[in-house]
Design a protein around this motif. Structure first.
Motif, short mmCIF file in Angstrom:
data_model
loop_
_atom_site.label_atom_id
_atom_site.label_comp_id
_atom_site.label_asym_id
_atom_site.label_seq_id
_atom_site.Cartn_x
_atom_site.Cartn_y
_atom_site.Cartn_z
N UNK A 27 0.83 -1.21 0.00
CA UNK A 27 0.00 0.00 0.00
C UNK A 27 0.86 1.26 0.00
N UNK A 28 2.01 1.21 0.70
CA UNK A 28 2.91 2.35 0.82
C UNK A 28 4.29 1.94 0.30
N UNK A 29 4.94 2.84 -0.43
CA UNK A 29 6.34 2.63 -0.82
C UNK A 29 7.20 3.55 0.04
N UNK A 30 8.10 2.96 0.82
CA UNK A 30 8.86 3.71 1.82
C UNK A 30 10.12 4.35 1.27
N UNK A 31 10.43 5.54 1.81
CA UNK A 31 11.65 6.32 1.53
C UNK A 31 12.30 5.95 0.20
N UNK A 32 11.67 6.40 -0.89
CA UNK A 32 12.02 5.93 -2.23
C UNK A 32 13.50 6.04 -2.57
N UNK A 33 14.14 7.17 -2.26
CA UNK A 33 15.56 7.29 -2.63
C UNK A 33 16.47 7.12 -1.42
N UNK A 34 16.24 6.06 -0.65
CA UNK A 34 17.10 5.75 0.49
C UNK A 34 18.56 5.63 0.08
N UNK A 35 18.79 5.33 -1.18
CA UNK A 35 20.15 5.22 -1.71
C UNK A 35 20.95 6.50 -1.49
#
Length: 297
Positions: free
Chosen positions: A176-184
């Protein structure tokens, strides 16, 4: 809505990591829920980390405490039970949504493992995050990050592989949620280093997959306290996601009382500055989980 009326949009759907269930958290689950009420949240999605089911993936701190894979499983079961109890206990003060944050390991079987946790404990939703690339963790220490980077042939190779892993996770797991997309970005030297044409290609493909899945993108305020000067994700990713009509939510990624609600006001301004005028929150309905769009101004 008046500028000073914060109540409607003050919602976090990614956070609530707590001591007893997470080795690097610093407050109990009940303390964090009470902090969420004090922060003005009307809805709080609690999303503890899922267990890692392989012994070689235990953190050094966990090993020092004598934790094992069985310990993680036992604590996760206790977390699910305690959260259910606390959600009922505090129902008159705040809506608690019962979630967890996935791990994408073991690579060959994590989808079945994570789906099993969801069904076994009756979770409302999941946060789909990528902390592992090529089977190695990327946000634990800088040393670990550099080791994974070397294995991927450099930072560009690692970042491309990261976004490819995000896309694959979303496609297969449908969170349902995509977390901290650019954690990279956490251990990358600067913004430009993770913004090459090849990295953008992989990131935009991930956004296309997210858009197709209907997932909500986490605007994660941990970026502020990690020294990035912004939340996750970067402004260009916010713009591209918005162009694809991907909805956004806030996540304070709290691991202690002091982090509950931290950065939410700044994140609201960040979204508005990048052309986003609403967030989407999850709601508990009689027939299951629902969604509601809430204006930011």
């Amino acid at each position: 809505m008046k500028e000073t009326d914060y109540s409607a949009w003050r919602v976090s759907l990614h956070g609530g990591h707590s001591s007893g269930y997470c080795d690097h958290a610093g407050s109990t689950l009940e303390e964090i829920i009470e902090a969420a009420i004090a922060a003005g949240y009307h809805t709080f999605g609690v999303a503890e980390h899922a267990p890692r089911v392989e012994a070689h993936r235990l953190y050094a701190e966990e090993q020092a405490m004598g934790w094992t894979v069985d310990t993680l499983e036992e604590l996760f079961a206790e977390y699910a039970s305690t959260l259910t109890r606390l959600a009922e206990q505090y129902a008159g003060k705040i809506t608690i949504l019962k979630g967890f944050e996935v791990e994408v390991v073991p690579e060959e079987s994590y989808v079945e493992v994570m789906q099993g946790y969801r069904q076994r404990y009756g979770f409302d939703y999941v946060v789909g995050s990528v902390h592992w690339v090529a089977g190695e963790i990327i946000d634990y220490t800088r040393t670990h990050f550099e080791q994974v980077m070397a294995a991927c042939g450099g930072l560009e190779g690692l970042a491309v592989r990261y976004y490819e892993t995000v896309a694959d996770m979303v496609r297969r797991l449908q969170p349902e949620i995509v977390g901290h997309l650019d954690l990279i970005r956490r251990y990358a030297p600067d913004e430009a280093s993770v913004d090459t044409p090849e990295i953008r290609r992989a990131a935009l493909n991930a956004l296309d997959v997210i858009a197709s899945s209907g997932a909500i993108l986490d605007v994660n305020t941990a970026g502020y306290r990690k020294g990035l000067g912004r939340p996750y994700p970067a402004a260009w990713l916010v713009t591209e996601a918005h162009a694809r009509q991907i909805p956004f939510c806030f996540g304070d990624d709290s691991h202690r009382v002091s982090e509950v609600g931290a950065g939410i006001d700044e994140a609201r301004q960040y979204l508005l500055a990048n052309g986003v005028t609403s967030i989407t929150v999850l709601t508990r309905e009689e027939d299951g989980l629902g969604r509601k769009q809430i204006p930011l101004q």
